[in-house]
Design a protein around this motif. Structure first.
Motif, mmCIF file in Angstrom:
data_model
loop_
_atom_site.group_PDB
_atom_site.id
_atom_site.type_symbol
_atom_site.label_atom_id
_atom_site.label_comp_id
_atom_site.label_asym_id
_atom_site.label_seq_id
_atom_site.Cartn_x
_atom_site.Cartn_y
_atom_site.Cartn_z
ATOM 1 N N VAL A 1 57.701 3.341 -112.515
ATOM 2 C CA VAL A 1 56.564 3.187 -113.415
ATOM 3 C C VAL A 1 56.942 3.946 -114.678
ATOM 4 O O VAL A 1 56.867 5.177 -114.736
ATOM 5 C CB VAL A 1 55.275 3.750 -112.793
ATOM 6 C CG1 VAL A 1 54.108 3.596 -113.754
ATOM 7 C CG2 VAL A 1 54.976 3.063 -111.467
ATOM 8 N N LEU B 1 47.184 6.016 -104.747
ATOM 9 C CA LEU B 1 47.707 4.662 -104.582
ATOM 10 C C LEU B 1 46.607 3.621 -104.523
ATOM 11 O O LEU B 1 46.818 2.455 -104.896
ATOM 12 C CB LEU B 1 48.567 4.587 -103.310
ATOM 13 C CG LEU B 1 49.952 5.249 -103.387
ATOM 14 C CD1 LEU B 1 50.679 5.081 -102.055
ATOM 15 C CD2 LEU B 1 50.779 4.649 -104.520
ATOM 16 N N ASP C 1 48.160 4.942 -115.843
ATOM 17 C CA ASP C 1 47.689 3.861 -114.985
ATOM 18 C C ASP C 1 48.883 3.222 -114.294
ATOM 19 O O ASP C 1 50.023 3.682 -114.433
ATOM 20 C CB ASP C 1 46.875 2.834 -115.788
ATOM 21 C CG ASP C 1 47.694 2.072 -116.838
ATOM 22 O OD1 ASP C 1 48.943 2.115 -116.784
ATOM 23 O OD2 ASP C 1 47.074 1.430 -117.712
ATOM 24 N N GLY C 2 48.638 2.191 -113.511
ATOM 25 C CA GLY C 2 49.692 1.575 -112.716
ATOM 26 C C GLY C 2 50.804 0.957 -113.520
ATOM 27 O O GLY C 2 51.883 0.684 -112.971
ATOM 28 N N THR D 1 43.951 3.340 -106.317
ATOM 29 C CA THR D 1 43.570 2.884 -107.666
ATOM 30 C C THR D 1 44.773 2.733 -108.586
ATOM 31 O O THR D 1 44.598 2.418 -109.766
ATOM 32 C CB THR D 1 42.578 3.865 -108.298
ATOM 33 O OG1 THR D 1 43.186 5.161 -108.399
ATOM 34 C CG2 THR D 1 41.316 3.970 -107.451
ATOM 35 N N ARG D 2 45.978 2.984 -108.049
ATOM 36 C CA ARG D 2 47.225 2.899 -108.824
ATOM 37 C C ARG D 2 47.161 3.797 -110.058
ATOM 38 O O ARG D 2 47.440 3.387 -111.183
ATOM 39 C CB ARG D 2 47.499 1.448 -109.231
ATOM 40 C CG ARG D 2 47.839 0.540 -108.069
ATOM 41 C CD ARG D 2 49.296 0.631 -107.690
ATOM 42 N NE ARG D 2 50.186 0.129 -108.736
ATOM 43 C CZ ARG D 2 51.507 0.170 -108.665
ATOM 44 N NH1 ARG D 2 52.089 0.718 -107.612
ATOM 45 N NH2 ARG D 2 52.258 -0.306 -109.650
ATOM 46 N N ARG D 3 46.816 5.048 -109.828
ATOM 47 C CA ARG D 3 46.853 6.042 -110.902
ATOM 48 C C ARG D 3 47.878 7.104 -110.550
ATOM 49 O O ARG D 3 48.032 7.485 -109.384
ATOM 50 C CB ARG D 3 45.489 6.696 -111.107
ATOM 51 C CG ARG D 3 44.418 5.775 -111.672
ATOM 52 C CD ARG D 3 43.077 6.498 -111.746
ATOM 53 N NE ARG D 3 42.597 6.894 -110.424
ATOM 54 C CZ ARG D 3 41.525 7.663 -110.208
ATOM 55 N NH1 ARG D 3 40.836 8.145 -111.241
ATOM 56 N NH2 ARG D 3 41.150 7.965 -108.972
ATOM 57 N N TYR D 4 48.572 7.595 -111.575
ATOM 58 C CA TYR D 4 49.597 8.609 -111.395
ATOM 59 C C TYR D 4 49.371 9.741 -112.387
ATOM 60 O O TYR D 4 48.802 9.539 -113.464
ATOM 61 C CB TYR D 4 50.996 8.010 -111.620
ATOM 62 C CG TYR D 4 51.290 6.780 -110.793
ATOM 63 C CD1 TYR D 4 51.720 6.897 -109.480
ATOM 64 C CD2 TYR D 4 51.141 5.505 -111.333
ATOM 65 C CE1 TYR D 4 51.997 5.763 -108.715
ATOM 66 C CE2 TYR D 4 51.409 4.369 -110.589
ATOM 67 C CZ TYR D 4 51.833 4.502 -109.276
ATOM 68 O OH TYR D 4 52.091 3.385 -108.526
#
Length: 463
Positions: free
Chosen positions: A214, A228, A245-246, A230-233
């Motif tokens: 990413v 994972l 965001d993802g 919400t696919r936020r890092y």
């Protein structure tokens, strides 16, 4: 409340000292009596942990493991009660910087000595190493376990190396060709391993041997957290946190003046917990205390904060009980932080796991012995050999040296991080005065480098 102090394996030998004309004669041989702090406090024997460095959780067996810099032992704590259970010998020697990763399936603990790049496999059930180890031949950054594999990051080589746990055989390397750049800390979620890199978040599937990057330029990224679902890092550098965001688009970025040590996402509260080494330091106080700041995961705005112990180094998240465990290097303790609800966030307990004797003094009139502890908690122990009693007196942060003033029957204790000298009345073993050096124009940071005392008894001057 505080869980019982675990003072371990530092034995103070109290001798029949003979003072003649101010000179110390040769002590009797053998010693008249030996005091082990562990036995005096009724705690597990056989180890010690000095300068705590890392902490990890085995959620299946409900164990907390804590590593230290100056001793080879891992402290073992009950994750539910906080009770110290014992020690595991890693076999590491000398000064070392050990990172930890627990294999939930087997209960084995993998200890990475980051300076030398040596990885040792430890079996807590047997109390020591299994005999299996890996030598990477260079310094390494982080270690993680997932899907029956152990992963090690080597930042200066732009590599993440993967080995099977079953036989520690090498499987593959993710490197520069895969977009890996300066990999550091890792987080594990649902069998996937997230790696903090300067080029973004590497999302690796160790079982499949696959991965994706990413992409997000965050130079110097050292820590990573993930949601994972919400696919936020989130990536953290020494002084910055970035929310992604993802697709790697930046949702928010925030600079933090205190140094970031660790980050973790709390799914129940949907907050990002950021551990900093000195974020809770009061203005004008020199003590380097820790802080956990709880941020909105999307805006990175602060919601609340909790002050932890001196030189807080790492944290581990117990999702089952919604607790954070914080290893505190400067106090030899682990703080337990309740994060079960936004209204209960706070330190609910402190577990002492270290014992240390920095200095020793003898009462000028009788056999009482004074044992000064810095890394085992800022305390002064008073031991009476005749009765075996052990009294503990709280000191200011980081007491490093003390000296007896025979004429005044006082013990003068210098505390580095508080920039103070405590005066202990030896007639009643109690602190009766506090000399604040900063009130005399001494800058707080200056006292961090002072470690020796000298007394001019005739003029009542302390140097």
């Amino acid at each position: 409340m505080r869980f019982p102090s675990t003072s371990l394996t530092f034995a103070a030998t109290t001798l029949a000292l003979m003072l003649a004309g101010g000179c110390l004669e040769s002590p009797p041989d053998p010693p008249a009596r030996t005091l082990a702090l562990t036995e005096a406090e009724g705690l597990p024997a056989g180890g010690n942990a000095l300068k705590l460095f890392d902490v990890d959780l085995d959620p299946v067996r409900r164990r907390i493991y804590v590593s230290s810099i100056l001793t080879p032992f891992l402290a073992v704590l009950d994750a539910d009660s906080g009770q110290p259970l014992g020690w595991v010998d890693t076999g590491l020697t000398g000064y070392h910087l050990p990172r930890l990763a627990v294999d939930e399936a087997s209960g084995l603990v993998y200890v990475l000595e980051t300076e030398s790049g040596r990885l040792v496999e430890v079996d807590p059930a047997s109390g020591g190493v299994t005999g299996r180890a890996l030598e990477f031949g260079t310094s390494a950054s982080g270690v993680a376990v997932a899907a029956g594999r152990v992963l090690v990051t080597i930042a200066h080589l732009d590599e993440v190396r993967i080995h099977r746990i079953s036989d520690l055989a090498f499987e593959r390397t993710f490197g520069a060709a895969d977009g890996i750049s300066g990999p550091q800390g890792m987080a594990v979620s649902d069998g996937q391993v997230l790696v903090a890199t300067s080029a973004g978040v590497a999302v690796l599937d160790p079982a499949a041997g696959s991965g994706e990057l990413v992409r997000a330029a965050v130079p110097g990224a050292i820590e990573v957290a993930v949601d994972l679902e919400t696919r936020r890092y989130w990536l953290a550098t020494d002084h910055k946190v970035v929310a992604l965001d993802g697709r790697g688009s930046v949702l928010a970025s925030r600079r933090l003046d205190p140094r970031v040590e660790n980050i973790v996402h709390l799914p129940g509260l949907d907050l990002l917990a950021v551990l900093t080494e000195d974020g809770g330091m009061p203005v004008g106080r020199p003590a380097v205390v820790g802080s956990i700041e709880f941020l909105d995961p999307d805006t990175l705005e602060s919601r609340t904060a909790v002050t932890t112990g001196m030189k807080s180094a790492r944290l581990a998240f117990d999702e089952g009980r919604d607790r954070l465990f914080v290893a505190e290097m400067g106090e030899g303790s682990v703080s337990v932080v309740d994060v079960s609800s936004s209204g209960t966030i706070g330190v609910e307990a402190t577990i002492d796991v270290s014992a240390a004797i920095e200095a020793l003094a003898v009462h000028p009139d009788d056999t009482r012995v004074y044992l000064l502890s810095r890394l085992g908690g800022s305390v002064l122990h008073v031991h009476e050999p005749a009765t075996g009693s052990l009294k503990t007196i709280a000191m200011d942060p980081w007491p490093v040296e003390m000296i007896v003033h025979p004429g005044r029957r006082e013990l003068l204790v210098f505390c580095q991080f508080s920039s103070t000298v405590l005066v202990v009345d030896l007639r009643r073993d109690a602190v009766v005065a506090r000399i604040d050096l900063t009130r005399s124009g001494v800058a707080p940071c200056v006292t961090h480098y002072l470690a020796s005392l000298a007394l001019d008894e005739a003029r009542d001057r302390l140097y």
